[in-house]
Design a protein around this motif. Structure first.
Motif, PDB file in Angstrom:
ATOM      1  N   LEU A 255       0.850  -1.192   0.000  1.00 49.12           N
ATOM      2  CA  LEU A 255       0.000   0.000   0.000  1.00 49.12           C
ATOM      3  C   LEU A 255       0.886   1.242   0.000  1.00 49.12           C
ATOM      4  O   LEU A 255       1.942   1.253   0.627  1.00 49.12           O
ATOM      5  CB  LEU A 255      -0.895   0.020   1.233  1.00 49.12           C
ATOM      6  CG  LEU A 255      -1.769  -1.213   1.466  1.00 49.12           C
ATOM      7  CD1 LEU A 255      -2.533  -1.071   2.779  1.00 49.12           C
ATOM      8  CD2 LEU A 255      -2.723  -1.434   0.300  1.00 49.12           C
ATOM      9  N   THR A 256       0.433   2.280  -0.684  1.00 47.55           N
ATOM     10  CA  THR A 256       1.206   3.522  -0.796  1.00 47.55           C
ATOM     11  C   THR A 256       0.313   4.705  -0.454  1.00 47.55           C
ATOM     12  O   THR A 256      -0.837   4.756  -0.901  1.00 47.55           O
ATOM     13  CB  THR A 256       1.761   3.688  -2.223  1.00 47.55           C
ATOM     14  OG1 THR A 256       2.573   2.559  -2.546  1.00 47.55           O
ATOM     15  CG2 THR A 256       2.612   4.944  -2.331  1.00 47.55           C
ATOM     16  N   SER A 257       0.848   5.654   0.324  1.00 45.63           N
ATOM     17  CA  SER A 257       0.049   6.802   0.722  1.00 45.63           C
ATOM     18  C   SER A 257       0.943   8.018   0.927  1.00 45.63           C
ATOM     19  O   SER A 257       2.147   7.985   0.623  1.00 45.63           O
ATOM     20  CB  SER A 257      -0.744   6.484   1.994  1.00 45.63           C
ATOM     21  OG  SER A 257      -1.725   7.462   2.238  1.00 45.63           O
ATOM     22  N   MET A 258       0.357   9.086   1.472  1.00 47.40           N
ATOM     23  CA  MET A 258       1.075  10.342   1.696  1.00 47.40           C
ATOM     24  C   MET A 258       0.770  10.884   3.082  1.00 47.40           C
ATOM     25  O   MET A 258      -0.379  10.936   3.500  1.00 47.40           O
ATOM     26  CB  MET A 258       0.680  11.379   0.622  1.00 47.40           C
ATOM     27  CG  MET A 258       1.360  12.739   0.750  1.00 47.40           C
ATOM     28  SD  MET A 258       0.505  13.900   1.896  1.00 47.40           S
ATOM     29  CE  MET A 258      -1.043  14.187   1.033  1.00 47.40           C
ATOM     30  N   TYR A 259       1.836  11.265   3.789  1.00 42.55           N
ATOM     31  CA  TYR A 259       1.685  11.988   5.051  1.00 42.55           C
ATOM     32  C   TYR A 259       2.673  13.145   5.030  1.00 42.55           C
ATOM     33  O   TYR A 259       3.881  12.937   5.008  1.00 42.55           O
ATOM     34  CB  TYR A 259       1.958  11.094   6.266  1.00 42.55           C
ATOM     35  CG  TYR A 259       1.722  11.812   7.576  1.00 42.55           C
ATOM     36  CD1 TYR A 259       0.486  11.772   8.194  1.00 42.55           C
ATOM     37  CD2 TYR A 259       2.734  12.571   8.163  1.00 42.55           C
ATOM     38  CE1 TYR A 259       0.248  12.460   9.372  1.00 42.55           C
ATOM     39  CE2 TYR A 259       2.506  13.257   9.337  1.00 42.55           C
ATOM     40  CZ  TYR A 259       1.271  13.199   9.942  1.00 42.55           C
ATOM     41  OH  TYR A 259       1.042  13.896  11.112  1.00 42.55           O
ATOM     42  N   PHE A 260       2.139  14.383   5.028  1.00 43.40           N
ATOM     43  CA  PHE A 260       2.981  15.581   5.009  1.00 43.40           C
ATOM     44  C   PHE A 260       3.096  16.171   6.417  1.00 43.40           C
ATOM     45  O   PHE A 260       4.163  16.284   6.982  1.00 43.40           O
ATOM     46  CB  PHE A 260       2.408  16.588   4.014  1.00 43.40           C
ATOM     47  CG  PHE A 260       3.252  17.812   3.795  1.00 43.40           C
ATOM     48  CD1 PHE A 260       4.632  17.784   3.973  1.00 43.40           C
ATOM     49  CD2 PHE A 260       2.663  19.010   3.380  1.00 43.40           C
ATOM     50  CE1 PHE A 260       5.410  18.917   3.771  1.00 43.40           C
ATOM     51  CE2 PHE A 260       3.432  20.137   3.171  1.00 43.40           C
ATOM     52  CZ  PHE A 260       4.801  20.095   3.363  1.00 43.40           C
ATOM     53  N   PHE A 261       1.960  16.540   7.003  1.00 41.50           N
ATOM     54  CA  PHE A 261       1.946  16.971   8.397  1.00 41.50           C
ATOM     55  C   PHE A 261       0.547  16.758   8.960  1.00 41.50           C
ATOM     56  O   PHE A 261      -0.412  16.535   8.228  1.00 41.50           O
ATOM     57  CB  PHE A 261       2.397  18.432   8.551  1.00 41.50           C
ATOM     58  CG  PHE A 261       1.530  19.446   7.831  1.00 41.50           C
ATOM     59  CD1 PHE A 261       0.403  19.988   8.429  1.00 41.50           C
ATOM     60  CD2 PHE A 261       1.857  19.879   6.553  1.00 41.50           C
ATOM     61  CE1 PHE A 261      -0.384  20.934   7.780  1.00 41.50           C
ATOM     62  CE2 PHE A 261       1.082  20.830   5.895  1.00 41.50           C
ATOM     63  CZ  PHE A 261      -0.043  21.350   6.504  1.00 41.50           C
TER      64      PHE A 261
END
Length: 518
Positions: A255-261
């Motif tokens: 699984l691939t995702s995004m966490y910036f803040f």
């Protein structure tokens, strides 16, 4: 993928387009995967015309498929297929076939089915270009003002990436068929789906079946996807892998995702949005029944952690915070991004769920990866069968029934010595970290205010200096405030805690990596 094929390989591909003597199925794709694995790997060649190769991301997006040309629209079937045009970074074509009973027919590229927008494209020079991928449409969200409209449901585009939607969701986290050597020093290998076979559904069908052939330098594979749309869109995945060469890390169900803040990590620069992420935590359900919650971070350096397990019940990257006020982004609508839950279809044995968190300077990069790695090293010549179910969720996230973590917030702690100074500031060298963790759930809300809740806390690379647990009068849940001092300031702190009411565990285990400050 257009390649330099031998005559034997050409015969193999022509056979794929011929009508089959029996109904096409998983065994046919697996036979092709085995044959590929027994031949040397040929790196895909990029053969895009210059007018497509030089397109920017926005120019590629300006090329749109004509919905009127959708596959199965004329037959008025519940599902329809639209296609992605090659261009820019999407420079490797895939072959797509329609399966109707015993017949297998290739879907050929036609430039007349596309609107090229502002791009100056000479259609006569495109020839039999092929497609970059495809998307599946279905009436997922029924809207009275738009009868007959079909929402985008699933998209297959690039390498082995795909993503899906349940009701009321917006695209966010994605999945892959396979990942190889993720976060290894040798570099990651990206297998890709080279061919797809899509079964024509029956009238009124509520599911769609398709097959995919995967290839890369060290692995080939056969895949069967059964897609069932709904509030929770379910994707059943059956796969069989064949290795050409040994693989150091075979990452399954990636699984691939995004966490910036987010709430546990402030924005690196001033931003009107409180949080920016597609997922805010990794959830794991173990064979023993324990639930683990690991809040995500945007680390200063590459951060790879793992959870050793045997026969896990499930894991996933979750978007647990569903409040618009947590994001305030009218365009991205992060509160509508799906959670993805992986549930084994059989026992997986011993292995680990691995979480990779990569530093990112913005929200454009997918910097979070999670997957399963089996302990038993696969060997070439031995097929690997691996099947699971994927749930694309919004209002039905997987979590323990009695209690769970709502939020994790980080702040600066104060020593008792600092509190006694007139300024109230920490003396040099006395800095500490304070973590505020809120728990909620039916079992926690039933507890009296004076319930003797305790927290079992374990800290790696740090020492607790203060711990308080009290009722959260604003929510009805409970709050744990933990103050710590780090030992090695060049390494992150790992801390885990769970709440107990006597011998009863009140929900999931909170397991957190405190990132190094920027």
């Amino acid at each position: 993928m257009i390649r330099a094929f031998s005559f034997a390989a050409l015969a193999f591909l022509f056979a794929a387009t011929a009508p089959a003597a029996h109904a096409f199925g998983f065994a046919d794709v697996d036979r092709r995967a085995r044959e590929l694995a027994n031949r040397p790997y040929t790196k895909p060649a990029v053969v895009l015309p210059k007018q497509l190769k030089d397109l920017s991301y926005d120019q590629t997006r300006d090329i749109r498929f004509d919905p009127a040309q959708s596959l199965w629209r004329a037959q008025k079937l519940p599902f329809e297929i639209q296609f992605f045009h090659l261009g820019g970074i999407f420079d490797q074509p895939v072959r797509i076939y329609e399966v109707v009973g015993k017949e297998v027919n290739e879907i050929t590229f036609d430039p007349a089915a596309f609107n090229y927008g502002k791009n100056k494209i000479d259609r006569s020079q495109l020839g039999k270009l092929g497609f970059a991928g495809f998307r599946i449409h279905f009436p997922l969200n029924v809207v009275a003002s738009a009868p007959g409209y079909k929402d985008e449901l699933v998209s297959f585009l690039g390498a082995s990436y795909f993503r899906a939607l349940g009701q009321g969701q917006r695209y966010g986290a994605s999945a892959r068929g396979l990942a190889i050597d993720t976060a290894e020093r040798s570099g990651e290998e990206f297998p890709r789906f080279e061919q797809f076979w899509i079964e024509r559904p029956a009238s009124g069908s509520r599911q769609l079946v398709l097959y995919a052939l995967l290839d890369s330098r060290r692995a080939t594979g056969a895949y069967r996807f059964t897609i069932r749309p709904g509030e929770e869109t379910v994707t059943e995945v059956q796969s069989r892998l064949h290795l050409r060469e040994p693989v150091a890390k075979l990452a399954l169900a990636p699984l691939t995702s995004m966490y910036f803040f987010g709430e546990n990590q402030r924005a690196p620069s001033e931003d009107y949005r409180p949080e920016v992420h597609d997922s805010d935590g990794l959830a794991i359900h173990t064979a023993s029944g324990e639930w683990i919650w690991r809040p995500l971070v945007n680390p200063r350096r590459l951060l790879v952690t793992s959870f050793a397990l045997t026969d896990p019940r499930g894991f996933g990257l979750m978007q647990r915070d569903r409040n618009f006020s947590s994001y305030e982004d009218l365009e991205a609508r992060y509160e509508l991004r799906p959670s993805i839950w992986i549930e084994p279809a059989s026992k997986w044995g011993a292995g680990r769920v691995e979480l990779v968190q990569i530093p990112t300077p913005n929200e454009a990069n997918d910097n979070i990866v999670a997957y399963w790695v089996p302990n038993t090293a696969p060997t070439p010549g031995t097929p690997i069968d691996f099947s699971y179910r994927m749930f694309w969720l919004k209002n039905t996230d997987r979590r323990p029934p009695n209690g769970w973590v709502v939020q994790t917030r980080r702040g600066q702690g104060f020593s008792s010595a600092a509190a006694n100074t007139s300024s109230g500031n920490n003396p040099p060298g006395n800095e500490s970290i304070k973590l505020t963790v809120d728990f909620d759930g039916p079992a926690l809300r039933k507890l009296p205010v004076n319930a003797p809740l305790q927290a079992d806390v374990a800290i790696g690379n740090g020492q607790s200096t203060d711990l308080v647990i009290h009722r959260n009068d604003a929510t009805g849940g409970w709050r744990m405030v933990l103050q710590m001092r780090t030992q090695d300031k060049e390494k992150p702190i790992e801390v885990r805690a769970l709440l107990r009411n006597g011998k009863e565990v009140m929900g999931e285990t909170w397991n957190y990596i405190v990132p190094l400050m920027q």
